[in-house]
Design a protein around this motif. Sequence first.
Motif, PDB file in Angstrom:
ATOM      1  N   TYR A  47      23.639 -51.406  99.127  1.00  0.00           N
ATOM      2  CA  TYR A  47      23.547 -50.467 100.030  1.00  0.00           C
ATOM      3  C   TYR A  47      23.133 -49.027  99.598  1.00  0.00           C
ATOM      4  O   TYR A  47      22.215 -48.376  99.826  1.00  0.00           O
ATOM      5  N   ILE A  48      23.860 -48.811  98.234  1.00  0.00           N
ATOM      6  CA  ILE A  48      23.561 -47.536  97.507  1.00  0.00           C
ATOM      7  C   ILE A  48      22.041 -47.515  96.950  1.00  0.00           C
ATOM      8  O   ILE A  48      21.488 -46.606  97.051  1.00  0.00           O
ATOM      9  N   GLU A  49      21.700 -48.762  96.448  1.00  0.00           N
ATOM     10  CA  GLU A  49      20.309 -48.803  96.084  1.00  0.00           C
ATOM     11  C   GLU A  49      19.231 -48.815  97.348  1.00  0.00           C
ATOM     12  O   GLU A  49      18.203 -48.051  96.885  1.00  0.00           O
ATOM     13  N   ALA A  50      19.574 -49.331  98.318  1.00  0.00           N
ATOM     14  CA  ALA A  50      18.608 -49.141  99.505  1.00  0.00           C
ATOM     15  C   ALA A  50      18.579 -47.800  99.965  1.00  0.00           C
ATOM     16  O   ALA A  50      17.218 -47.231 100.053  1.00  0.00           O
ATOM     17  N   CYS A  51      19.684 -46.921  99.826  1.00  0.00           N
ATOM     18  CA  CYS A  51      19.455 -45.571 100.254  1.00  0.00           C
ATOM     19  C   CYS A  51      18.856 -44.622  99.088  1.00  0.00           C
ATOM     20  O   CYS A  51      18.032 -43.654  99.285  1.00  0.00           O
ATOM     21  N   ASP A  52      19.201 -45.154  97.818  1.00  0.00           N
ATOM     22  CA  ASP A  52      18.520 -44.418  96.771  1.00  0.00           C
ATOM     23  C   ASP A  52      16.836 -44.632  96.779  1.00  0.00           C
ATOM     24  O   ASP A  52      16.185 -43.688  96.561  1.00  0.00           O
ATOM     25  N   LYS A  53      16.594 -45.931  97.064  1.00  0.00           N
ATOM     26  CA  LYS A  53      15.176 -46.050  97.236  1.00  0.00           C
ATOM     27  C   LYS A  53      14.272 -45.043  98.255  1.00  0.00           C
ATOM     28  O   LYS A  53      13.254 -44.526  98.114  1.00  0.00           O
ATOM     29  N   VAL A  54      15.099 -45.099  99.390  1.00  0.00           N
ATOM     30  CA  VAL A  54      14.484 -44.103 100.585  1.00  0.00           C
ATOM     31  C   VAL A  54      14.342 -42.710  99.889  1.00  0.00           C
ATOM     32  O   VAL A  54      13.106 -42.049 100.082  1.00  0.00           O
ATOM     33  N   LYS A  55      15.265 -42.297  99.333  1.00  0.00           N
ATOM     34  CA  LYS A  55      15.220 -40.718  98.748  1.00  0.00           C
ATOM     35  C   LYS A  55      14.276 -40.572  97.697  1.00  0.00           C
ATOM     36  O   LYS A  55      13.496 -39.681  97.717  1.00  0.00           O
ATOM     37  N   GLN A  56      14.258 -41.474  96.728  1.00  0.00           N
ATOM     38  CA  GLN A  56      13.307 -41.612  95.771  1.00  0.00           C
ATOM     39  C   GLN A  56      11.829 -41.670  96.000  1.00  0.00           C
ATOM     40  O   GLN A  56      10.797 -41.097  95.310  1.00  0.00           O
ATOM     41  N   LYS A  57      11.572 -42.229  97.122  1.00  0.00           N
ATOM     42  CA  LYS A  57      10.047 -42.410  97.843  1.00  0.00           C
ATOM     43  C   LYS A  57       9.921 -41.212  98.816  1.00  0.00           C
ATOM     44  O   LYS A  57       9.362 -41.526  99.712  1.00  0.00           O
ATOM     45  N   ASP A  58      10.457 -40.166  98.849  1.00  0.00           N
ATOM     46  CA  ASP A  58      10.432 -39.041  99.421  1.00  0.00           C
ATOM     47  C   ASP A  58      10.420 -39.322 100.832  1.00  0.00           C
ATOM     48  O   ASP A  58       9.863 -39.137 101.893  1.00  0.00           O
ATOM     49  N   TYR A  59      11.645 -40.168 101.193  1.00  0.00           N
ATOM     50  CA  TYR A  59      12.173 -40.598 102.499  1.00  0.00           C
ATOM     51  C   TYR A  59      11.032 -41.425 103.364  1.00  0.00           C
ATOM     52  O   TYR A  59      10.726 -41.214 104.278  1.00  0.00           O
ATOM     53  N   GLU A  60      10.577 -42.351 102.306  1.00  0.00           N
ATOM     54  CA  GLU A  60       9.599 -43.420 102.930  1.00  0.00           C
ATOM     55  C   GLU A  60      10.422 -44.095 104.176  1.00  0.00           C
ATOM     56  O   GLU A  60      11.568 -44.711 104.172  1.00  0.00           O
ATOM     57  N   GLY A  61       9.685 -44.528 105.206  1.00  0.00           N
ATOM     58  CA  GLY A  61      10.267 -45.038 106.661  1.00  0.00           C
ATOM     59  C   GLY A  61      10.851 -43.875 107.468  1.00  0.00           C
ATOM     60  O   GLY A  61      11.229 -44.075 108.430  1.00  0.00           O
ATOM     61  N   PHE A  62      10.529 -42.695 106.996  1.00  0.00           N
ATOM     62  CA  PHE A  62      11.167 -41.530 108.016  1.00  0.00           C
ATOM     63  C   PHE A  62      10.008 -40.623 108.285  1.00  0.00           C
ATOM     64  O   PHE A  62       9.324 -40.317 107.470  1.00  0.00           O
ATOM     65  N   GLU A  63       9.893 -40.077 109.297  1.00  0.00           N
ATOM     66  CA  GLU A  63       8.926 -39.070 109.874  1.00  0.00           C
ATOM     67  C   GLU A  63       9.394 -37.665 109.563  1.00  0.00           C
ATOM     68  O   GLU A  63      10.531 -37.505 110.047  1.00  0.00           O
ATOM     69  N   VAL A  64       8.682 -37.108 108.779  1.00  0.00           N
ATOM     70  CA  VAL A  64       9.237 -35.615 108.022  1.00  0.00           C
ATOM     71  C   VAL A  64       8.001 -34.759 108.525  1.00  0.00           C
ATOM     72  O   VAL A  64       7.078 -34.925 108.469  1.00  0.00           O
ATOM     73  N   SER A  65       8.638 -33.417 109.103  1.00  0.00           N
ATOM     74  CA  SER A  65       7.582 -32.513 109.758  1.00  0.00           C
ATOM     75  C   SER A  65       8.203 -31.131 109.646  1.00  0.00           C
ATOM     76  O   SER A  65       9.374 -31.123 109.352  1.00  0.00           O
TER      77      SER A  65
END
Length: 539
Positions: A521-539
């Motif tokens: 789980y930590i690895e999955a969360c870290d990947k999202v963060k390291q890829k500038d929140y890939e899979g999230f819409e940021v505006s």
Amino acid sequence: MNNIATLDQQPLDAVIIGAGFAGLYQLWSLRKLGLRVRVVDAAAGVGGTWYWNSYPGARTDSPSNVYQYWFSDELLEEWNWQQRYPDQQESERYFNYVADRFDLRKDISFNTRVESATWDDSTRRWNVKTDTGLTLNTQFVITAMGPLSAPLVPMFKGQESFKGRLVHTARWPREGVDLKAKRVGVIGTGATGIQVVQTIAPEVAHLTVFQRTANYAVPMINPRYDDADRAAIRAKYPETRKAIWTTFIGFDIPGQTRPFFSIPADERREILEALWADGTLRLWVAGFAEVFFDPAANHEVSEFVREKIRERVKDPKVAEILTPKDHGFGTRRVPLENGYFMTFNRPNVDLVDLRATPIECITEKGIRTSAGEIELDVIILATGFDAGTGGFLAIDFRGRDGVSLREEWKKEVRTTMGLQIHGFPNLFTTSAPYAPIAAFCNAPTCLQHQVQWITECIDYLHKNDRAVIEPTAEAEQRWLAHHDEIANQTLVAKTKSWYTGSNIEGKHFRLLSYIGGLPAYIEACDKVKQKDYEGFEVS
């Protein structure tokens, strides 16, 4: 509580719902970023579950050396745990110490229940309304209600007619309940029911335990600590701090590495005996992984524990009722016990098998089953919670375009890593479904990880001049597919329990907690963060 009139008019950066383990740490963390934060809690004090659950015998079954905060070395040095498994009073004292030590109370509104939180598309902010008339305008809402915060209070036929005292364990009166020389009935034999039953049996005139589902439980060994013990524990804190992030369930004990059936039968028995004698949850959380996946391995371990239960109960007929047969060991919540099974050897304790003689109604005098009426002075409901979802459904969350979380979750409960929900921008969630915290992680470990992830995400937005973050529908679906793929390989996902929502009528049958392990789980969360929140819409 701070001045409500001024709070009503001042925009906030974040509103945190709940002043328990996650809420206090989240407040401290966001303050470190210089943000304006307000915590709202329905309780009159801090502690979350350790404020509400003050029933007799309430205590943790995570050891105190891992059931604590790690953000302050000074706190680790100052606080002196008194025992391996703190009781409710000690845990509540700890949270009060933390609140005072870091001056957190000034930003907490107690005795205040959040009724609704509505996203405003035009301002891209949340409006949070409470039962006290307080309305808060905020950029972020962070839920910290805990996975077990919505008590399941069943309405038995005739319940309102009972002339004695009826109380739920999760809303135990702060002044206590006088049980001495009373005829007491306890409905429910999960982790809470076990603690209540073993604690009150010596003081009541007569105790009747109403059991629907027999439960496995492991004996607790709970030594008191002296200064030498605490010094030895503190010396290991650097090692412990590292270990909790690398074990499957966030403890500091590694699991067995040898495959179950590669070990000779007599040696397997020796290992099981050692795990049983450890006085912890090691047999469950750091034993053999095959218990969760392999029916044959699960059967052997289950038979081992069933044998231990039968050894403790003198009456063979009572022992059979107390011995689980409809599920395997570890597929439902496994509590620690301190004399629970031997309680049924007492002459003032009776066991009612609700599978054989179900409750028909509650009467003026007590409880009537199909076998007849049992007169009682006090009825204790140890009937559990609407786990994972109940705390969220108690609040009217309205997201983008006015979409209702309650209505959405009637169709399907969805989250992205248990941290955000598509359609609800800037709503961060702790203890939400599809994260390990809902069942398969030492709560403080997982909650601190979630709080850190949320804090770093908010900091990222501010540093990059962004205001809104929301997971995409595609990312959410990918996480649910990953969750289901792992869950459906386990025996846990096939077992009726609050883990799968089967204790709530009409709730979808699906494993509510991520069972891939904390490191994954930590690895999955870290990947999202390291890829500038890939899979999230940021505006």
